[in-house]
Design a protein around this motif. Structure first.
Motif, short mmCIF file in Angstrom:
data_model
loop_
_atom_site.label_atom_id
_atom_site.label_comp_id
_atom_site.label_asym_id
_atom_site.label_seq_id
_atom_site.Cartn_x
_atom_site.Cartn_y
_atom_site.Cartn_z
N GLY A 89 -69.10 22.44 -42.18
CA GLY A 89 -68.62 23.23 -41.05
C GLY A 89 -69.59 24.33 -40.70
N VAL A 90 -69.77 24.54 -39.41
CA VAL A 90 -70.71 25.56 -38.95
C VAL A 90 -70.04 26.92 -39.02
CG1 VAL A 90 -72.18 26.26 -37.03
CG2 VAL A 90 -71.72 23.85 -37.40
N HIS A 91 -70.76 27.89 -39.52
CA HIS A 91 -70.25 29.26 -39.57
C HIS A 91 -71.29 30.19 -38.95
CE1 HIS A 91 -73.02 30.39 -42.83
NE2 HIS A 91 -72.76 29.19 -43.33
N LEU B 220 -79.01 25.42 -40.73
CA LEU B 220 -79.76 26.05 -39.64
C LEU B 220 -79.74 25.18 -38.39
CD1 LEU B 220 -81.64 28.32 -38.58
CD2 LEU B 220 -83.55 26.96 -39.46
N VAL B 221 -79.97 23.90 -38.54
CA VAL B 221 -79.97 22.98 -37.40
C VAL B 221 -78.60 22.94 -36.72
CG1 VAL B 221 -80.22 20.55 -36.74
CG2 VAL B 221 -81.87 21.59 -38.32
N GLU B 222 -77.55 22.88 -37.53
CA GLU B 222 -76.19 22.85 -36.98
C GLU B 222 -75.84 24.16 -36.27
OE1 GLU B 222 -73.74 21.91 -40.34
OE2 GLU B 222 -74.52 19.87 -40.48
N ALA B 223 -76.27 25.28 -36.85
CA ALA B 223 -76.00 26.59 -36.22
C ALA B 223 -76.72 26.70 -34.89
CB ALA B 223 -76.41 27.72 -37.16
N HIS B 224 -77.95 26.22 -34.83
CA HIS B 224 -78.70 26.25 -33.57
C HIS B 224 -78.02 25.36 -32.53
CE1 HIS B 224 -81.93 24.93 -30.76
NE2 HIS B 224 -82.12 26.23 -30.73
N ALA B 225 -77.62 24.16 -32.95
CA ALA B 225 -76.96 23.23 -32.02
C ALA B 225 -75.64 23.81 -31.50
CB ALA B 225 -76.71 21.89 -32.71
N ALA B 226 -74.97 24.62 -32.32
CA ALA B 226 -73.69 25.21 -31.93
C ALA B 226 -73.87 26.52 -31.15
CB ALA B 226 -72.85 25.48 -33.18
N GLY B 227 -75.12 26.93 -30.93
CA GLY B 227 -75.38 28.15 -30.18
C GLY B 227 -75.22 29.43 -30.98
N LEU B 228 -75.17 29.32 -32.30
CA LEU B 228 -75.03 30.50 -33.15
C LEU B 228 -76.37 31.15 -33.47
CD1 LEU B 228 -72.36 29.07 -35.61
CD2 LEU B 228 -71.98 30.72 -33.75
N MET B 229 -77.44 30.39 -33.27
CA MET B 229 -78.81 30.89 -33.47
C MET B 229 -79.62 30.54 -32.24
SD MET B 229 -79.51 32.21 -36.61
CE MET B 229 -81.20 31.80 -37.02
N SER B 230 -80.35 31.51 -31.71
CA SER B 230 -81.21 31.22 -30.57
C SER B 230 -82.39 30.38 -31.04
CB SER B 230 -81.73 32.52 -29.95
OG SER B 230 -82.68 33.14 -30.82
N THR B 231 -83.08 29.77 -30.08
CA THR B 231 -84.29 29.01 -30.43
C THR B 231 -85.33 29.93 -31.05
OG1 THR B 231 -83.87 27.39 -28.69
CG2 THR B 231 -86.13 27.55 -29.50
N ASP C 292 -77.48 56.39 -39.87
CA ASP C 292 -76.52 56.79 -40.89
C ASP C 292 -76.96 56.43 -42.30
OD1 ASP C 292 -74.63 57.90 -39.05
OD2 ASP C 292 -74.05 55.84 -38.52
N GLY C 293 -78.21 55.98 -42.45
CA GLY C 293 -78.74 55.64 -43.76
C GLY C 293 -78.34 54.27 -44.28
N ARG C 294 -77.80 53.44 -43.40
CA ARG C 294 -77.37 52.10 -43.81
C ARG C 294 -78.44 51.07 -43.49
NH1 ARG C 294 -71.81 52.58 -40.64
NH2 ARG C 294 -73.45 52.87 -39.11
N TRP C 295 -78.49 50.02 -44.31
CA TRP C 295 -79.37 48.88 -44.07
C TRP C 295 -78.47 47.70 -43.69
CZ3 TRP C 295 -84.80 48.40 -45.72
CH2 TRP C 295 -85.35 49.62 -46.07
N HIS C 296 -79.05 46.75 -42.94
CA HIS C 296 -78.27 45.63 -42.43
C HIS C 296 -78.99 44.31 -42.72
CE1 HIS C 296 -75.61 48.37 -40.22
NE2 HIS C 296 -76.71 49.10 -40.10
N ALA C 297 -78.20 43.29 -43.02
CA ALA C 297 -78.74 41.96 -43.30
C ALA C 297 -78.01 40.93 -42.46
CB ALA C 297 -78.56 41.62 -44.78
N GLU C 298 -78.78 40.01 -41.89
CA GLU C 298 -78.22 38.86 -41.19
C GLU C 298 -78.90 37.62 -41.75
OE1 GLU C 298 -77.21 38.61 -36.78
OE2 GLU C 298 -79.07 37.44 -36.90
N ASP C 299 -78.11 36.78 -42.42
CA ASP C 299 -78.61 35.59 -43.10
C ASP C 299 -78.80 34.47 -42.08
OD1 ASP C 299 -78.55 33.03 -44.49
OD2 ASP C 299 -77.95 34.15 -46.26
N TRP C 300 -80.01 33.91 -42.05
CA TRP C 300 -80.34 32.83 -41.12
C TRP C 300 -80.33 31.46 -41.78
CZ3 TRP C 300 -84.97 35.33 -38.04
CH2 TRP C 300 -84.45 36.27 -37.13
N TYR C 301 -79.42 31.24 -42.72
CA TYR C 301 -79.09 29.94 -43.29
C TYR C 301 -80.10 29.41 -44.31
CZ TYR C 301 -75.85 30.13 -39.39
OH TYR C 301 -74.88 30.54 -38.51
N LEU C 302 -81.39 29.43 -44.00
CA LEU C 302 -82.37 28.86 -44.92
C LEU C 302 -82.46 29.69 -46.19
CD1 LEU C 302 -85.37 27.95 -42.58
CD2 LEU C 302 -83.50 26.47 -43.36
N ASP C 303 -82.57 28.99 -47.33
CA ASP C 303 -82.71 29.64 -48.62
C ASP C 303 -83.82 28.96 -49.40
OD1 ASP C 303 -80.36 31.42 -48.42
OD2 ASP C 303 -79.23 29.55 -48.46
#
Length: 192
Positions: free
Chosen positions: A8-10, A126-137, A98-109
């Motif tokens: 399932g795509v998330h 990654l391929v499924e997320a891109h196909a579903a529009g969750l990741m830009s090209t 505010d001194g916070r750091w942020h992470a966004e996981d792009w699927y590949l490990d």
């Protein structure tokens, strides 16, 4: 996921590393206390306990310039797989106002098992997320570039990820000298 099929795509997983509050908020909104944060010129180090049945402690480095998060999971008895470092590919940034750091996981490990080439996993996600529009090209291409740079850099250094990271300006230190190759004593890491 092991690359053998879709679960399932998330959306990309996002985390917040709140240095002033000494907390780490995961992608599900669970807030955990952090034992140590250390900010350096190349990234953010975090050490915290874990409420996971497979590991009791987590150490992570966010490396914004490299697009990587390097982690050591301190596994409980019977769950160690030979894995030393686990590298998430993504977008990492901080500190914000505010001194916070942020992470966004792009699927590949990437999985580091000493003496072997890095293993790239979760390409299907990654391929499924891109196909579903969750990741830009643009983001998808950047994720592949980040993973490729790590794979090639490590291979050119006899599969020594620590050497590559140090050579590109990220000499990582770990709480557990046996887990990391840098030999950093715990007292150097826990100052934060």
């Amino acid at each position: 996921m092991d690359g053998s099929g879709s679960a399932g795509v998330h959306p990309p997983k996002r985390e917040v590393f709140d240095v002033p509050a000494m907390t780490n908020t995961d992608n599900k909104g669970v807030v955990r206390p952090v034992r140590t944060y250390t900010e350096t010129s190349f990234g953010l180090y975090m050490s915290r306990t874990a409420d996971n049945p497979r590991f009791h402690h987590l150490e992570s480095w966010l490396l914004p310039a490299l697009g990587l998060r390097a982690s050591i999971f301190h596994f409980v008895e019977g769950h160690r797989t030979g894995q030393r470092l686990y590298l998430d590919v993504g977008r990492f940034a901080g500190p914000d106002a505010d001194g916070r750091w942020h992470a966004e996981d792009w699927y590949l490990d990437l999985v580091d098992v000493p003496g072997t080439p890095l293993e790239l996993i979760d390409v299907d996600e990654l391929v499924e997320a891109h196909a579903a529009g969750l990741m830009s090209t643009t983001e998808t291409v950047r994720a592949v570039e980040i993973a490729t740079a790590a794979l090639l850099g490590c291979a050119e250094r006899d599969h020594d990820i620590d050497r590559w990271l140090a050579d590109v300006g990220a000499p990582l230190r770990w709480l557990d000298e046996r887990a990391g190759q840098s030999g950093a004593p715990a007292s150097d890491i826990t100052r934060g």
